[in-house]
Motif scaffolding. Structure first.
Motif, short mmCIF file in Angstrom:
data_model
loop_
_atom_site.label_atom_id
_atom_site.label_comp_id
_atom_site.label_asym_id
_atom_site.label_seq_id
_atom_site.Cartn_x
_atom_site.Cartn_y
_atom_site.Cartn_z
N UNK A 65 -70.53 -10.49 -5.16
CA UNK A 65 -71.05 -11.82 -5.47
C UNK A 65 -71.80 -12.36 -4.27
N UNK A 66 -73.05 -12.78 -4.49
CA UNK A 66 -73.82 -13.45 -3.44
C UNK A 66 -73.41 -14.91 -3.41
N UNK A 67 -73.27 -15.44 -2.19
CA UNK A 67 -72.80 -16.81 -1.99
C UNK A 67 -73.79 -17.55 -1.11
N UNK A 68 -74.07 -18.80 -1.46
CA UNK A 68 -74.88 -19.70 -0.64
C UNK A 68 -74.03 -20.93 -0.33
N UNK A 69 -73.96 -21.28 0.95
CA UNK A 69 -73.16 -22.41 1.41
C UNK A 69 -74.03 -23.23 2.34
N UNK A 70 -74.12 -24.54 2.10
CA UNK A 70 -75.01 -25.38 2.89
C UNK A 70 -74.24 -26.50 3.60
N UNK A 71 -74.88 -27.05 4.62
CA UNK A 71 -74.32 -28.22 5.30
C UNK A 71 -73.83 -27.93 6.70
N UNK A 72 -73.34 -29.00 7.35
CA UNK A 72 -72.87 -28.89 8.73
C UNK A 72 -71.67 -27.96 8.86
N UNK A 73 -70.76 -28.00 7.89
CA UNK A 73 -69.59 -27.14 7.96
C UNK A 73 -69.99 -25.68 7.86
N UNK A 74 -71.02 -25.39 7.08
CA UNK A 74 -71.51 -24.01 6.95
C UNK A 74 -71.97 -23.51 8.32
N UNK A 75 -72.72 -24.31 9.04
CA UNK A 75 -73.20 -23.92 10.37
C UNK A 75 -72.03 -23.77 11.34
N UNK A 76 -71.00 -24.58 11.18
CA UNK A 76 -69.86 -24.56 12.10
C UNK A 76 -69.00 -23.31 11.92
N UNK A 77 -68.89 -22.79 10.70
CA UNK A 77 -67.98 -21.66 10.48
C UNK A 77 -68.68 -20.31 10.40
N UNK A 78 -70.00 -20.27 10.54
CA UNK A 78 -70.73 -19.01 10.35
C UNK A 78 -70.20 -17.91 11.28
N UNK A 79 -69.78 -18.25 12.49
CA UNK A 79 -69.27 -17.23 13.42
C UNK A 79 -67.93 -16.67 12.97
N UNK A 80 -67.24 -17.35 12.08
CA UNK A 80 -65.97 -16.85 11.55
C UNK A 80 -66.17 -15.91 10.37
N UNK A 81 -67.39 -15.83 9.88
CA UNK A 81 -67.67 -15.04 8.68
C UNK A 81 -68.27 -13.69 9.05
N UNK A 82 -67.41 -12.81 9.57
CA UNK A 82 -67.84 -11.49 10.00
C UNK A 82 -67.52 -10.45 8.93
N UNK A 121 -77.50 -14.31 -10.67
CA UNK A 121 -76.47 -15.35 -10.64
C UNK A 121 -75.81 -15.32 -9.26
N UNK A 122 -75.72 -16.48 -8.62
CA UNK A 122 -75.08 -16.61 -7.31
C UNK A 122 -73.98 -17.67 -7.40
N UNK A 123 -73.14 -17.70 -6.38
CA UNK A 123 -72.15 -18.76 -6.24
C UNK A 123 -72.69 -19.77 -5.24
N UNK A 124 -72.85 -21.01 -5.68
CA UNK A 124 -73.18 -22.10 -4.77
C UNK A 124 -71.85 -22.69 -4.32
N UNK A 125 -71.49 -22.41 -3.09
CA UNK A 125 -70.16 -22.79 -2.60
C UNK A 125 -70.10 -24.26 -2.22
N UNK A 126 -69.00 -24.90 -2.62
CA UNK A 126 -68.68 -26.25 -2.17
C UNK A 126 -67.69 -26.20 -1.01
N UNK A 127 -66.91 -25.11 -0.97
CA UNK A 127 -65.92 -24.94 0.07
C UNK A 127 -65.77 -23.46 0.38
N UNK A 128 -65.66 -23.14 1.66
CA UNK A 128 -65.45 -21.77 2.11
C UNK A 128 -64.32 -21.79 3.12
N UNK A 129 -63.30 -20.98 2.88
CA UNK A 129 -62.14 -20.92 3.77
C UNK A 129 -61.97 -19.50 4.30
#
Length: 146
Positions: free
Chosen positions: A53-70, A96-104
């Motif tokens: 599944x392809x995921x798109x996540x936007x916003x300040x939190x997305x930029x803050x956690x990108x280094x955790x998404x290895x 079809x993609x997932x537009x994420x509201x939250x990523x943990x």
């Protein structure tokens, strides 16, 4: 009663490190793909089939956690399904993609230490306790600050 419900929650592992882009100033977009296994019984044994599944996540939190998404990190994504449509050379395409509201972010890949933990959580404890000075007192028995 709601006419349309569009909610998706998936837990899987990243197929590669997340990519951070800024299509316009101050607007972060993180894209990544997760693999989610589906178990099916074939004869007497269970076989794991991956779904991607392809995921798109936007916003300040997305930029803050990108280094955790290895690559290989477990991640839980919640959001909604979205169908991208485009045309190229007269041929129509859709995806079809997932537009994420939250990523943990979850557990790191098997066999790896959790490098996304704060530095204080990764450091070794000191070999001995630091030396603390006993408080000093004046002639009347009052503690002297500093």
């Amino acid at each position: 009663m709601a006419d349309n419900i569009n909610v998706v929650v998936e837990t899987g592992r990243l197929t590669k490190a997340a990519e951070l882009k800024y299509p316009r100033e101050g607007f972060a977009v993180v894209n990544f793909t997760i693999a989610v296994n589906e178990s099916k019984k074939k004869g007497d044994e269970w076989i794991q089939y991956p779904n991607y599944f392809d995921v798109t996540f936007t916003g300040n939190y997305a930029a803050a956690i990108v280094n955790s998404l290895s690559k290989g990190r477990e991640v839980t994504v919640s959001g909604e399904l979205h169908q991208d449509r485009w045309e190229k050379d007269g041929q129509k395409y859709s995806k079809v993609i997932i537009r994420a509201n939250n990523v943990a972010p979850g557990r790191p890949p098997k066999g790896e230490a959790d490098s996304s933990a704060p530095a204080y959580a990764q450091s070794e404890p000191p070999e001995s306790e630091p030396d603390f000075q006993q408080p000093q007192y004046d002639d009347e028995g009052n503690p002297i600050p500093f």
